[in-house]
Design a protein around this motif. Structure first.
Motif, PDB file in Angstrom:
ATOM      1  N   ALA A   8       0.837  -1.215   0.000  1.00 51.39           N
ATOM      2  CA  ALA A   8       0.000   0.000   0.000  1.00 51.39           C
ATOM      3  C   ALA A   8       0.863   1.253   0.000  1.00 51.39           C
ATOM      4  O   ALA A   8       0.555   2.226  -0.700  1.00 51.39           O
ATOM      5  CB  ALA A   8      -0.929  -0.015   1.208  1.00 51.39           C
ATOM      6  N   THR A   9       1.954   1.248   0.754  1.00 50.54           N
ATOM      7  CA  THR A   9       2.856   2.401   0.785  1.00 50.54           C
ATOM      8  C   THR A   9       3.500   2.628  -0.579  1.00 50.54           C
ATOM      9  O   THR A   9       3.581   3.765  -1.059  1.00 50.54           O
ATOM     10  CB  THR A   9       3.941   2.199   1.863  1.00 50.54           C
ATOM     11  N   LYS A  77      -3.124   0.945 -14.820  1.00 56.23           N
ATOM     12  CA  LYS A  77      -1.903   0.139 -14.844  1.00 56.23           C
ATOM     13  C   LYS A  77      -1.363  -0.068 -13.430  1.00 56.23           C
ATOM     14  O   LYS A  77      -0.921  -1.157 -13.076  1.00 56.23           O
ATOM     15  CB  LYS A  77      -0.829   0.817 -15.693  1.00 56.23           C
ATOM     16  N   LEU A  78      -1.404   0.988 -12.630  1.00 58.35           N
ATOM     17  CA  LEU A  78      -0.913   0.908 -11.256  1.00 58.35           C
ATOM     18  C   LEU A  78      -1.763  -0.050 -10.427  1.00 58.35           C
ATOM     19  O   LEU A  78      -1.230  -0.848  -9.651  1.00 58.35           O
ATOM     20  CB  LEU A  78      -0.909   2.304 -10.626  1.00 58.35           C
ATOM     21  N   GLY A  83      -2.280  -5.212  -7.728  1.00 61.50           N
ATOM     22  CA  GLY A  83      -3.360  -6.149  -7.440  1.00 61.50           C
ATOM     23  C   GLY A  83      -4.611  -5.516  -6.869  1.00 61.50           C
ATOM     24  O   GLY A  83      -5.392  -6.175  -6.207  1.00 61.50           O
ATOM     25  N   TYR A  84      -4.826  -4.224  -7.141  1.00 66.22           N
ATOM     26  CA  TYR A  84      -6.025  -3.556  -6.657  1.00 66.22           C
ATOM     27  C   TYR A  84      -7.118  -3.439  -7.720  1.00 66.22           C
ATOM     28  O   TYR A  84      -8.131  -2.822  -7.500  1.00 66.22           O
ATOM     29  CB  TYR A  84      -5.687  -2.135  -6.155  1.00 66.22           C
TER      30      TYR A  84
END
Length: 86
Positions: A8-9, A77-78, A83-84
């Protein structure tokens, strides 16, 4: 720090970097081309209008809309990278 927190960071660091780059481009186009570099750009004409005037009235809006689409693409893409995605 757990693996989930590290992920997450890293995700948010990359997201903030994208935001900073895109907002810098928007600032340079809207403030730079429309105000700071107006005199220099006025030597070029588009459709009968001076380029500095065009950027101040139309160009910054067009660039902003394009940057929104670029941001959406980068975020998709991010999201996949971390995996979000759904």
């Amino acid at each position: 720090m757990s693996e989930k927190q590290k992920k997450a960071t890293a995700y948010w660091k990359e997201n903030i970097r994208y935001l900073f780059i895109l907002l810098t481009i928007w600032f340079l186009v809207s403030y730079g081309a429309g105000i700071l570099f107006k005199e220099t750009l006025d030597g070029i004409k588009i459709g009968g209008f001076k380029l500095g005037f065009w950027f101040a009235q139309q160009g910054a809006i067009y660039v902003f809309v394009v940057l929104i689409f670029i941001y959406v693409r980068l975020m998709n893409k991010l999201d996949k990278k971390y995996g979000y995605d759904e």
